[in-house]
Scaffold this motif. Structure first.
Motif, short mmCIF file in Angstrom:
data_model
loop_
_atom_site.label_atom_id
_atom_site.label_comp_id
_atom_site.label_asym_id
_atom_site.label_seq_id
_atom_site.Cartn_x
_atom_site.Cartn_y
_atom_site.Cartn_z
N ALA A 1 0.84 -1.19 0.00
CA ALA A 1 0.00 0.00 0.00
C ALA A 1 0.88 1.24 0.00
N LYS A 2 0.24 2.37 -0.24
CA LYS A 2 0.94 3.65 -0.15
C LYS A 2 -0.06 4.72 0.25
N PHE A 3 0.47 5.87 0.63
CA PHE A 3 -0.34 7.00 1.01
C PHE A 3 -0.36 8.02 -0.10
N VAL A 4 -1.53 8.56 -0.39
CA VAL A 4 -1.64 9.73 -1.25
C VAL A 4 -1.82 10.89 -0.28
N VAL A 5 -0.93 11.90 -0.38
CA VAL A 5 -0.92 13.01 0.55
C VAL A 5 -1.50 14.25 -0.13
N THR B 1 -0.12 16.33 -3.23
CA THR B 1 1.27 16.76 -3.24
C THR B 1 2.24 15.63 -3.54
N GLU B 2 1.93 14.42 -3.05
CA GLU B 2 2.86 13.32 -3.28
C GLU B 2 2.20 11.98 -2.95
N GLU B 3 2.88 10.90 -3.38
CA GLU B 3 2.52 9.54 -3.00
C GLU B 3 3.70 8.98 -2.23
N VAL B 4 3.43 8.39 -1.08
CA VAL B 4 4.49 7.93 -0.20
C VAL B 4 4.32 6.44 0.07
N SER B 5 5.41 5.69 -0.08
CA SER B 5 5.38 4.25 0.18
C SER B 5 6.14 3.93 1.46
N ALA B 6 5.83 4.64 2.52
CA ALA B 6 6.46 4.42 3.82
C ALA B 6 5.45 4.76 4.92
N HIS C 1 -4.42 22.04 6.09
CA HIS C 1 -5.22 20.82 6.24
C HIS C 1 -4.52 19.71 5.45
N ILE C 2 -4.20 18.64 6.15
CA ILE C 2 -3.52 17.51 5.52
C ILE C 2 -4.48 16.33 5.50
N LYS C 3 -4.55 15.68 4.34
CA LYS C 3 -5.40 14.51 4.17
C LYS C 3 -4.52 13.37 3.68
N LEU C 4 -4.67 12.21 4.31
CA LEU C 4 -3.95 11.00 3.91
C LEU C 4 -4.97 9.98 3.44
N GLU C 5 -4.71 9.38 2.30
CA GLU C 5 -5.57 8.32 1.77
C GLU C 5 -4.72 7.09 1.54
N VAL C 6 -5.15 5.95 2.07
CA VAL C 6 -4.45 4.68 1.87
C VAL C 6 -4.97 4.04 0.59
N VAL C 7 -4.06 3.75 -0.33
CA VAL C 7 -4.44 3.12 -1.59
C VAL C 7 -3.57 1.89 -1.82
N LYS C 8 -4.08 0.99 -2.62
CA LYS C 8 -3.29 -0.18 -3.03
C LYS C 8 -2.24 0.26 -4.04
N ASP C 9 -1.31 -0.61 -4.32
CA ASP C 9 -0.23 -0.29 -5.25
C ASP C 9 -0.76 0.02 -6.65
N ASP C 10 -1.92 -0.55 -7.01
CA ASP C 10 -2.51 -0.27 -8.32
C ASP C 10 -3.42 0.96 -8.30
N HIS C 11 -3.35 1.74 -7.25
CA HIS C 11 -4.11 2.98 -7.02
C HIS C 11 -5.58 2.77 -6.69
N SER C 12 -6.04 1.54 -6.56
CA SER C 12 -7.41 1.34 -6.11
C SER C 12 -7.46 1.63 -4.60
N SER C 13 -8.58 2.14 -4.15
CA SER C 13 -8.67 2.66 -2.80
C SER C 13 -9.03 1.58 -1.78
N TYR C 14 -8.50 1.73 -0.57
CA TYR C 14 -8.95 0.94 0.57
C TYR C 14 -10.11 1.66 1.28
N PHE C 15 -10.49 2.84 0.81
CA PHE C 15 -11.54 3.65 1.40
C PHE C 15 -11.17 4.06 2.83
N LEU C 16 -9.88 4.37 3.02
CA LEU C 16 -9.39 4.83 4.31
C LEU C 16 -8.77 6.21 4.14
N THR C 17 -9.26 7.17 4.88
CA THR C 17 -8.68 8.50 4.86
C THR C 17 -8.62 9.06 6.27
N LYS C 18 -7.64 9.89 6.50
CA LYS C 18 -7.53 10.64 7.74
C LYS C 18 -7.23 12.08 7.38
#
Length: 144
Positions: free
Chosen positions: A90-94, A101-106, A120-137
């Motif tokens: 997985a990775k984070f879309v920031v 702003t970026e995609e982070v794999s850490a 305001h910062i939003k983090l979204e967890v996505v799979k490696d193929d960019h499909s969403s886990y439907f998780l955001t903070k």
């Protein structure tokens, strides 16, 4: 004294009769259900129930610390990995102030060089193929 004792006795007997009479008079639920119970069905082992939404993590935790113009972000996402060799990568879309702003794999990373003010910062967890886990903070930080 005898009159008082007989009153207490009658009260306790009446109370007991009322309680015993009410325990079997449970009303039926008022529903318009077309379902009826199945008698004689015995489940030997649990039947797994899955949905598309049940795959992957259900929640994640975020801790952030402001260090000057940078924000250090640490995340815990149960059930996924950020290693490139993992099947559950997985990775984070920031997003900062609504802009990607970026995609982070850490699991720990910095958002650098933010100007002074509230962001305001939003983090979204996505799979490696960019499909969403439907998780955001989402959270806000103030840079001095």
């Amino acid at each position: 004294m005898l009159k008082r004792l007989s009153q207490v006795f009658l009260f306790s007997v009446s109370f007991t009769v009322i309680l015993m009479g009410c325990n079997k008079d449970i009303p039926e639920p008022e529903t318009n259900s077309r379902l009826s119970p199945v008698n004689g069905l015995y489940i030997v082992e649990p039947i797994p129930v899955t949905t598309v939404m049940a795959e992957g993590p259900r929640d994640f935790f975020v801790k952030h610390i402001v260090q000057g113009n940078d924000v250090l972000i640490e995340c815990i996402v149960d059930g996924v990995s950020f290693r490139s060799s993992s099947e559950t990568k997985a990775k984070f879309v920031v997003y900062v102030d609504g802009k990607k702003t970026e995609e982070v794999s850490a699991a720990a990373f910095k958002v650098r060089n933010l100007p002074a003010g509230i962001h305001h910062i939003k983090l979204e967890v996505v799979k490696d193929d960019h499909s969403s886990y439907f998780l955001t903070k989402e959270f806000a930080v103030q840079i001095q």
